[in-house]
Design a protein around this motif. Structure first.
Motif, mmCIF file in Angstrom:
data_model
loop_
_atom_site.group_PDB
_atom_site.id
_atom_site.type_symbol
_atom_site.label_atom_id
_atom_site.label_comp_id
_atom_site.label_asym_id
_atom_site.label_seq_id
_atom_site.Cartn_x
_atom_site.Cartn_y
_atom_site.Cartn_z
ATOM 1 N N GLY A 186 22.909 -3.408 18.761
ATOM 2 C CA GLY A 186 24.282 -3.166 18.315
ATOM 3 C C GLY A 186 24.659 -1.694 18.420
ATOM 4 O O GLY A 186 25.776 -1.353 18.827
ATOM 5 N N ALA A 187 23.723 -0.808 18.086
ATOM 6 C CA ALA A 187 23.991 0.632 18.183
ATOM 7 C C ALA A 187 24.205 1.016 19.643
ATOM 8 O O ALA A 187 25.084 1.830 19.981
ATOM 9 C CB ALA A 187 22.831 1.427 17.572
ATOM 10 N N ALA A 188 23.419 0.405 20.549
ATOM 11 C CA ALA A 188 23.563 0.675 21.987
ATOM 12 C C ALA A 188 24.927 0.187 22.493
ATOM 13 O O ALA A 188 25.590 0.864 23.286
ATOM 14 C CB ALA A 188 22.427 0.014 22.762
ATOM 15 N N VAL A 189 25.329 -0.990 22.006
ATOM 16 C CA VAL A 189 26.644 -1.526 22.404
ATOM 17 C C VAL A 189 27.751 -0.562 21.942
ATOM 18 O O VAL A 189 28.671 -0.237 22.698
ATOM 19 C CB VAL A 189 26.870 -2.943 21.808
ATOM 20 C CG1 VAL A 189 28.313 -3.401 22.035
ATOM 21 C CG2 VAL A 189 25.891 -3.951 22.407
ATOM 22 N N ILE A 229 20.137 8.645 30.667
ATOM 23 C CA ILE A 229 20.741 8.109 29.436
ATOM 24 C C ILE A 229 21.963 8.932 29.061
ATOM 25 O O ILE A 229 21.885 10.154 28.917
ATOM 26 C CB ILE A 229 19.711 8.111 28.279
ATOM 27 C CG1 ILE A 229 18.539 7.197 28.658
ATOM 28 C CG2 ILE A 229 20.360 7.653 26.978
ATOM 29 C CD1 ILE A 229 17.389 7.241 27.680
ATOM 30 N N ALA A 230 23.099 8.237 28.939
ATOM 31 C CA ALA A 230 24.344 8.946 28.647
ATOM 32 C C ALA A 230 24.455 9.319 27.175
ATOM 33 O O ALA A 230 24.828 10.438 26.827
ATOM 34 C CB ALA A 230 25.536 8.083 29.055
ATOM 35 N N ARG A 231 24.145 8.382 26.280
ATOM 36 C CA ARG A 231 24.312 8.632 24.847
ATOM 37 C C ARG A 231 23.260 7.884 24.054
ATOM 38 O O ARG A 231 22.920 6.753 24.390
ATOM 39 C CB ARG A 231 25.689 8.141 24.376
ATOM 40 C CG ARG A 231 26.791 9.165 24.424
ATOM 41 C CD ARG A 231 28.101 8.602 23.896
ATOM 42 N NE ARG A 231 28.464 7.353 24.572
ATOM 43 C CZ ARG A 231 29.007 7.294 25.776
ATOM 44 N NH1 ARG A 231 29.284 8.393 26.447
ATOM 45 N NH2 ARG A 231 29.288 6.138 26.336
ATOM 46 N N ILE A 232 22.753 8.500 22.994
ATOM 47 C CA ILE A 232 21.831 7.813 22.080
ATOM 48 C C ILE A 232 22.483 7.759 20.702
ATOM 49 O O ILE A 232 22.865 8.800 20.146
ATOM 50 C CB ILE A 232 20.467 8.549 21.988
ATOM 51 C CG1 ILE A 232 19.817 8.631 23.379
ATOM 52 C CG2 ILE A 232 19.544 7.830 21.002
ATOM 53 C CD1 ILE A 232 18.496 9.372 23.396
ATOM 54 N N TYR A 233 22.620 6.541 20.166
ATOM 55 C CA TYR A 233 23.163 6.371 18.824
ATOM 56 C C TYR A 233 22.037 5.893 17.899
ATOM 57 O O TYR A 233 21.175 5.139 18.322
ATOM 58 C CB TYR A 233 24.293 5.326 18.822
ATOM 59 C CG TYR A 233 25.662 5.853 19.251
ATOM 60 C CD1 TYR A 233 25.770 7.021 20.008
ATOM 61 C CD2 TYR A 233 26.829 5.191 18.874
ATOM 62 C CE1 TYR A 233 27.021 7.495 20.393
ATOM 63 C CE2 TYR A 233 28.080 5.664 19.259
ATOM 64 C CZ TYR A 233 28.165 6.815 20.032
ATOM 65 O OH TYR A 233 29.398 7.276 20.405
ATOM 66 N N GLY A 234 22.098 6.321 16.658
ATOM 67 C CA GLY A 234 21.100 5.884 15.676
ATOM 68 C C GLY A 234 21.747 4.998 14.625
ATOM 69 O O GLY A 234 22.948 5.084 14.375
ATOM 70 N N THR A 235 20.929 4.116 14.024
ATOM 71 C CA THR A 235 21.427 3.310 12.912
ATOM 72 C C THR A 235 20.256 3.007 11.978
ATOM 73 O O THR A 235 19.114 3.302 12.306
ATOM 74 C CB THR A 235 22.109 2.015 13.416
ATOM 75 O OG1 THR A 235 22.779 1.371 12.324
ATOM 76 C CG2 THR A 235 21.098 1.043 14.013
ATOM 77 N N GLY A 236 20.552 2.444 10.826
ATOM 78 C CA GLY A 236 19.488 2.072 9.894
ATOM 79 C C GLY A 236 19.274 3.118 8.825
ATOM 80 O O GLY A 236 19.918 4.171 8.821
ATOM 81 N N GLU A 266 30.519 1.339 24.191
ATOM 82 C CA GLU A 266 31.957 1.141 23.985
ATOM 83 C C GLU A 266 32.704 2.458 23.774
ATOM 84 O O GLU A 266 33.859 2.596 24.152
ATOM 85 C CB GLU A 266 32.198 0.259 22.756
ATOM 86 C CG GLU A 266 31.970 -1.205 23.018
ATOM 87 C CD GLU A 266 32.145 -2.042 21.746
ATOM 88 O OE1 GLU A 266 32.035 -3.260 21.868
ATOM 89 O OE2 GLU A 266 32.391 -1.476 20.659
ATOM 90 N N GLU A 267 31.993 3.385 23.134
ATOM 91 C CA GLU A 267 32.665 4.629 22.781
ATOM 92 C C GLU A 267 32.558 5.683 23.876
ATOM 93 O O GLU A 267 32.975 6.812 23.718
ATOM 94 C CB GLU A 267 32.107 5.155 21.458
ATOM 95 C CG GLU A 267 32.639 4.343 20.295
ATOM 96 C CD GLU A 267 31.818 4.521 19.030
ATOM 97 O OE1 GLU A 267 31.093 5.527 18.932
ATOM 98 O OE2 GLU A 267 31.904 3.635 18.167
ATOM 99 N N GLY A 268 31.937 5.315 24.999
ATOM 100 C CA GLY A 268 31.734 6.267 26.081
ATOM 101 C C GLY A 268 33.019 6.571 26.837
ATOM 102 O O GLY A 268 34.053 5.973 26.634
ATOM 103 N N THR A 290 25.683 8.523 14.681
ATOM 104 C CA THR A 290 25.115 7.363 14.005
ATOM 105 C C THR A 290 26.183 6.278 13.891
ATOM 106 O O THR A 290 27.377 6.552 13.894
ATOM 107 C CB THR A 290 24.621 7.730 12.591
ATOM 108 O OG1 THR A 290 25.720 8.250 11.848
ATOM 109 C CG2 THR A 290 23.514 8.764 12.651
ATOM 110 N N VAL A 291 25.688 5.036 13.825
ATOM 111 C CA VAL A 291 26.570 3.876 13.688
ATOM 112 C C VAL A 291 26.224 3.254 12.360
ATOM 113 O O VAL A 291 25.042 3.072 12.068
ATOM 114 C CB VAL A 291 26.268 2.839 14.797
ATOM 115 C CG1 VAL A 291 27.242 1.675 14.726
ATOM 116 C CG2 VAL A 291 26.292 3.484 16.164
ATOM 117 N N ASN A 292 27.215 2.942 11.530
ATOM 118 C CA ASN A 292 26.808 2.387 10.241
ATOM 119 C C ASN A 292 26.181 1.006 10.409
ATOM 120 O O ASN A 292 26.421 0.308 11.400
ATOM 121 C CB ASN A 292 27.925 2.467 9.194
ATOM 122 C CG ASN A 292 28.880 1.298 9.235
ATOM 123 O OD1 ASN A 292 28.464 0.141 9.329
ATOM 124 N ND2 ASN A 292 30.154 1.599 9.162
#
Lengths: 296, 211
Positions: free
Chosen positions: B202-205, B11-18, B209-211, B30-32
């Motif tokens: 959406g957070a995964a997308v 796994i390259a990156r983990i983003y959180g949201t919510g 995208e930001e990779g 985190t992603v808003n």
């Protein structure tokens, strides 16, 4: 062994009362005001504009039936026959469903007039915090309404919201006010003042974190006071302030609210829940005096 | 990871949201919420220009550009009557499961009004309707209609674009989706297979995208 019924912490005491100094036989006009609210119903019987008897009970699923029960409960306190009643006015949320009423009048007008009766002259603003709504009313010395604001969309700040909380925390509703002052430390960060459902989940979270019931009650009473304050602030307060409705009996909310407004509220020995019905009975008395009572 | 047959190193990156995004210790960023729902909705249905996300305690709507970036949004986080909590509480009052209530509403014969907006007041109203012998199907439909009218008025604040995708757990409820179509007067609302994963997708997308 039969299981004990679940304790209903929200349940407040129903009551009736008869004025020991008044006799209906001496009266010229007997008038009745029935306030059928969404949560509680009151009947006030007046003899020539003085309170002869009243009742206060919970509204059932049928408004007409609740109105009948309220009147019977008030009349039970006296020995007066039913046909002695000269005029009856219905008010409140279920006012059009009072089958024996001669007329219906809005609760805004009735609360203003009733508040002046039970608090005495000098009332400039009436704040009615009832079961399902909050009303802030500005009026003149005769009870004529000049302006008002109302929230009847949302349970936050209302009596029903407090009932839900009493049940959630398992604290009898009559004890909520006192118990909210038993916690002397720093209150947990405030629970939602805008939505009872959010407040419930926040309170459950606070309890899980180890906050005492008293601390959570303190936070909730403060949130309720903030919600009521936001309505009062929009209307503005003309001294003096008379508070009616069931929430007037909850010092946990009231003392916090008064410190936000920055004034003391007026005091009364009467049951604050009967104000609307008192106003209705007074309107009936005024009509009878003018000869505009029921045609016989 | 087990289901995908991969390890943490893959796994390259983990983003959180919510609302609990900051409580997740493993996230890199985190992603808003609005961006996550927009990206999620766009991933499932690239034609969509309106994404609606109705969760348990919040409701949101976002307007998208062709790349799935949010250009406008509306949000309700003040009142549970505009969120899944409303439907949950009504199912409880009606003594049926949420799944049953959704199905029941599709069998309704009559349109009856719900007067109460607040969850707390609506519970009493539902109990009153049961006492007055209104059918559970009709009550269920009224519940979904009343909720849909609130979500629709939130969407109207940003304008309704015909291609609508709905994510969030409440989108699993066919009764609510039918009510939304009636309310918005549109024939089709796109619902992904697992709408409750919408914001996480959406957070995964966004992470990709930001990779």
């Amino acid at each position: 062994m039969a299981e004990a019924p679940k304790q209903e912490f929200w349940r407040w005491t129903e009551s009736n009362w008869k004025n020991p100094d008044l006799d209906w036989k001496d009266a010229r006009h007997i008038t009745v005001g029935i306030d059928v609210g969404s949560v509680s119903s009151q009947a006030v019987i007046m003899a020539d504009g003085k309170i002869l008897a009243y009742s206060n009970l919970r509204t059932g699923s049928d408004s007409a039936n609740s109105a009948r029960k309220a009147l019977k409960y008030a009349r039970d306190a006296t020995d007066m026959p039913e046909d002695r009643l000269d005029y009856c006015i219905g008010t409140g949320y279920g006012r059009v469903n009072v089958p024996f009423a001669d007329r219906a009048i809005t609760e805004i007008a009735c609360h203003a007039r009733g508040a002046i009766f039970i608090y005495g002259p000098g009332v400039g603003t009436v704040l009615d915090v009832g079961g399902q709504d909050i009303k802030a009313i500005q009026c003149d010395e005769k009870g004529k309404v000049s302006n008002f604001l109302m929230n009847d969309k949302c349970a936050a700040g209302t009596g029903r919201g407090m009932e839900v909380f009493a049940d959630l925390l398992g604290v009898p509703i009559d004890e909520v006010g006192d118990r909210s002052f038993e916690y002397l430390g720093e209150e947990p960060s405030a629970v939602s003042s805008t939505c009872v459902v959010y407040a419930k989940s926040e309170a459950t979270g606070l309890r899980r974190q180890g906050w005492s019931k008293e601390a959570v009650l303190a936070a909730y009473c403060k949130a309720m006071a903030e919600r009521i304050y936001s309505l009062v602030e929009r209307l503005g307060v003309n001294p003096e302030l008379a508070v009616t409705g069931g929430m007037a009996k909850n010092r946990g909310v009231m003392e916090r609210l008064m410190s936000m407004i920055g004034i003391e509220r007026m005091k009364t020995d009467w049951d604050t829940q009967i104000a609307g019905a008192v106003g209705a009975a007074l309107f009936g008395y005024a009509l009878c005096q003018k000869g505009k009572g029921r045609k016989k | 990871m087990q289901a995908a047959g991969i390890s943490r190193d893959d796994i390259a990156r983990i983003y959180g949201t919510g609302s609990g995004e900051n409580a997740v210790s493993i996230v890199a960023a985190t992603v808003n919420d609005i961006r996550a729902m927009a990206k999620g909705g766009h991933y499932y249905y690239p034609k969509a220009r309106t994404v609606v996300d109705v969760g348990a305690e919040e409701g949101r709507a976002a307007k998208l550009d062709a790349k799935g970036n949010p250009v406008d949004f509306a949000i309700n986080e003040k009142c549970a009557a505009g969120a899944g909590a409303f439907i949950e509480a009504m199912a409880w009052a009606l003594e049926v499961s949420i799944e049953e209530m959704g199905a029941l509403s599709l069998e309704a014969n009559n349109k009856i009004p719900m007067n109460a907006q607040c969850v707390v007041f609506a519970e009493s109203e539902v109990v009153g309707l049961i006492h007055s012998k209104t059918s559970k199907a009709d009550i269920s439909k009224a519940i979904h209609d009343s909720m849909a009218s609130r979500i629709a008025s939130m969407i109207r604040r940003i304008g309704v674009n015909a291609d609508v995708v709905m994510i969030g757990g409440v989108a699993c409820n066919p009764g609510f989706v039918a009510a939304m179509k009636r309310e918005l007067k549109i024939d089709n609302i796109y619902i992904p297979d697992d709408p409750e994963y919408g914001a996480a997708v959406g957070a995964a997308v966004a992470a990709a995208e930001e990779g």
